[in-house]
Every structure is written in structure tokens, then in C-alpha cells.
Write a protein that holds these residues in place. Structure first.
Motif, short mmCIF file in Angstrom:
data_model
loop_
_atom_site.label_atom_id
_atom_site.label_comp_id
_atom_site.label_asym_id
_atom_site.label_seq_id
_atom_site.Cartn_x
_atom_site.Cartn_y
_atom_site.Cartn_z
N GLY A 1 0.80 -1.22 0.00
CA GLY A 1 0.00 0.00 0.00
C GLY A 1 0.83 1.27 0.00
O GLY A 1 0.46 2.26 -0.64
N ARG A 2 1.96 1.27 0.69
CA ARG A 2 2.81 2.45 0.78
C ARG A 2 4.00 2.39 -0.18
O ARG A 2 4.79 3.34 -0.23
CB ARG A 2 3.33 2.61 2.21
CG ARG A 2 2.22 2.90 3.22
CD ARG A 2 2.76 2.89 4.64
NE ARG A 2 3.85 3.84 4.80
CZ ARG A 2 4.70 3.83 5.81
NH1 ARG A 2 4.62 2.90 6.75
NH2 ARG A 2 5.66 4.73 5.89
N LEU A 3 4.12 1.31 -0.91
CA LEU A 3 5.22 1.17 -1.86
C LEU A 3 5.09 2.22 -2.96
O LEU A 3 4.01 2.47 -3.47
CB LEU A 3 5.19 -0.22 -2.49
CG LEU A 3 6.32 -0.56 -3.47
CD1 LEU A 3 7.62 -0.80 -2.72
CD2 LEU A 3 5.95 -1.80 -4.29
N SER A 4 6.22 2.83 -3.34
CA SER A 4 6.21 3.81 -4.42
C SER A 4 7.40 3.59 -5.34
O SER A 4 8.45 3.11 -4.91
CB SER A 4 6.25 5.24 -3.87
OG SER A 4 7.52 5.52 -3.30
N ILE A 5 7.19 3.95 -6.60
CA ILE A 5 8.28 3.87 -7.58
C ILE A 5 9.44 4.74 -7.15
O ILE A 5 10.61 4.36 -7.28
CB ILE A 5 7.78 4.30 -8.97
CG1 ILE A 5 6.72 3.30 -9.49
CG2 ILE A 5 8.93 4.43 -9.95
CD1 ILE A 5 7.22 1.91 -9.74
N GLU A 6 9.12 5.92 -6.62
CA GLU A 6 10.17 6.85 -6.19
C GLU A 6 11.06 6.24 -5.12
O GLU A 6 12.28 6.36 -5.16
CB GLU A 6 9.54 8.15 -5.66
CG GLU A 6 8.86 8.99 -6.71
CD GLU A 6 7.42 8.53 -7.01
OE1 GLU A 6 6.76 9.18 -7.83
OE2 GLU A 6 7.00 7.50 -6.43
N ALA A 7 10.43 5.58 -4.14
CA ALA A 7 11.19 4.99 -3.04
C ALA A 7 12.07 3.84 -3.52
O ALA A 7 13.21 3.68 -3.07
CB ALA A 7 10.25 4.52 -1.94
N VAL A 8 11.54 3.03 -4.43
CA VAL A 8 12.34 1.93 -4.97
C VAL A 8 13.55 2.47 -5.72
O VAL A 8 14.68 1.99 -5.55
CB VAL A 8 11.48 1.04 -5.90
CG1 VAL A 8 12.36 0.03 -6.64
CG2 VAL A 8 10.40 0.32 -5.10
N ALA A 9 13.32 3.49 -6.55
CA ALA A 9 14.42 4.08 -7.31
C ALA A 9 15.46 4.68 -6.39
O ALA A 9 16.67 4.50 -6.58
CB ALA A 9 13.87 5.14 -8.27
N ARG A 10 15.00 5.38 -5.37
CA ARG A 10 15.93 6.02 -4.43
C ARG A 10 16.76 4.98 -3.68
O ARG A 10 17.97 5.12 -3.52
CB ARG A 10 15.14 6.87 -3.44
CG ARG A 10 15.99 7.65 -2.45
CD ARG A 10 15.17 8.69 -1.70
NE ARG A 10 14.02 8.13 -1.03
CZ ARG A 10 12.75 8.30 -1.40
NH1 ARG A 10 12.46 9.05 -2.46
NH2 ARG A 10 11.76 7.75 -0.71
N ARG A 11 16.12 3.89 -3.25
CA ARG A 11 16.84 2.84 -2.54
C ARG A 11 17.88 2.19 -3.44
O ARG A 11 18.95 1.76 -2.98
CB ARG A 11 15.86 1.79 -2.01
CG ARG A 11 16.47 0.73 -1.13
CD ARG A 11 15.43 -0.32 -0.75
NE ARG A 11 14.53 0.12 0.29
CZ ARG A 11 14.71 -0.08 1.60
NH1 ARG A 11 15.81 -0.71 2.01
NH2 ARG A 11 13.83 0.34 2.47
#
Length: 201
Positions: free
Chosen positions: A40-50
Motif C-alpha cells: 500500500g505504501r510502496l512507491s516507484i520513487e522509493a524503490v528508485a531512491r533505494r
């Protein structure tokens, strides 16, 4: 996939990151982020940043977080549990049980699997994608164990394949993913014997 054991790709001084390295870094980041925050809180931005990459790198590979989840979760699930051919039903079932236990005991999977199952009750499109990408091919794969046993004469020709597949997977999932109770080799042997007895009944 053991995301903890593979470092994210880094750009070497004076050179580009190889596309395969970027993809691998994004895959690792996806699983780590999904385990940390849930779908639910997963985002493309967060994956890319990580992963140390830009959003464009993600969108070049997957059009959405749902597509990313369906593809990568399916790949991981199918890679972890195969249909071993050990030469006899007992050893095939025992190895299948051990492989399933290893998959469900993985520190990332133990958080991801319950979250995705809960999410599928709210997200019909995700549910359909995961059923098509995980349930169907995994059951088809596991069915090979039973068909081989029928060919060897270890199971009757009219053995209930559908119910047998439930016997193969359900007890292990209940033990590790629902009640979260430790298992050992003795438990594997006892469960294997019960699964085979149920299949023959």
C-alpha cells in the motif's frame, strides 16, 4: 532471491553502470522496500531512491508498481520452489517441503507474503496478476511430482491431483506464515509421511 546478500549496483568512477546491474539493483530495492513498508505504501520513487537510480530507470522496465510487483514476485516465487525429481515420492515430497519452508522462512518473504495476500483481498487486478503469475504455474510445476509418482506406481492412477497439491503446500504455509511455529528435520519427516498417506487414501 536473497536480496540481503547482493549489494546494489554502484556507478564505477568514470564509467556507466551496466544495464543488468541497474535492473538487479532495482529488483533488490523493490523487495527490500516492499518488506519495509508494504504494498500500500510502496512507491516507484522509493524503490528508485533505494537502488540509487532515477524513476525513469524503473519506468523503462515496468509501467507501474503493480506490474513491477506481479513480475518480480512471480519470478521469485517460481525460482524458490521447484518440482524436485529425487527418484521416489517420499524424497520428492520431502525436498518440496524443505524448499517451501526455506522460501517462507526468508526474512523478506516472511514479511512480503502475508502483506501481498492481504492486499489481494482489496485489489482485484493485483490478485488476478499474482494468481496468473504465481499460483497457476507453481501448481502446474508441483503437479509433476504427483504425475511422476503415478507413472512409477507409487500413487493410484486416479489420484486426486488437485487435492494432492493442496496437501503439498497448505500445511507448510499454515505452520510458517500463519502460526509462525519453528520446524526441524523431524517435522519435515513427519509431515512428509502424512502428506503421502493422505495422497494414497
Amino acid at each position: 532471491m536473497n536480496a540481503r546478500s547482493v549489494p546494489a549496483a554502484k556507478r564505477p568512477p568514470g564509467g556507466p553502470v551496466l544495464q543488468g546491474d541497474v535492473t538487479r539493483a532495482l529488483e533488490i530495492a523493490f523487495f527490500e522496500e516492499l518488506a519495509a513498508v508494504g504494498y500500500g505504501r510502496l512507491s516507484i520513487e522509493a524503490v528508485a531512491r533505494r537502488a540509487g537510480a532515477g524513476k525513469a530507470a524503473v519506468y523503462r522496465r515496468w509501467p507501474s508498481k503493480q506490474a513491477m510487483t506481479a513480475e518480480l514476485a512471480s519470478q521469485a516465487a517460481l525460482a524458490y520452489v521447484r518440482a524436485p525429481d529425487m527418484g521416489n515420492l517420499h524424497d520428492d515430497v520431502a525436498q518440496f517441503v524443505r524448499d517451501t519452508m526455506a522460501a517462507l522462512s526468508h526474512p523478506l518473504a516472511s514479511r512480503i507474503v502475508p502483506d501481498l495476500l492481504a492486499e489481494t483481498t482489496r485489489n482485484e487486478e493485483l490478485a488476478e496478476a499474482l494468481l496468473a503469475g504465481i499460483r497457476t504455474p507453481r501448481r502446474e510445476n508441483a503437479a509433476r511430482i504427483l504425475h511422476r509418482a503415478i507413472e512409477r506406481g507409487e500413487l493410484p492412477a486416479d489420484a486426486d491431483i488437485e487435492l494432492g497439491l493442496d496437501f503439498l503446500v497448505s500445511p507448510t504455509y499454515w505452520r510458517l506464515a500463519v502460526i509462525r511455529t519453528p520446524v526441524d528435520d523431524d517435522y519435515v519427516e513427519r509431515l512428509t509421511a502424512k502428506i503421502i498417506a493422505a495422497m494414497k487414501a
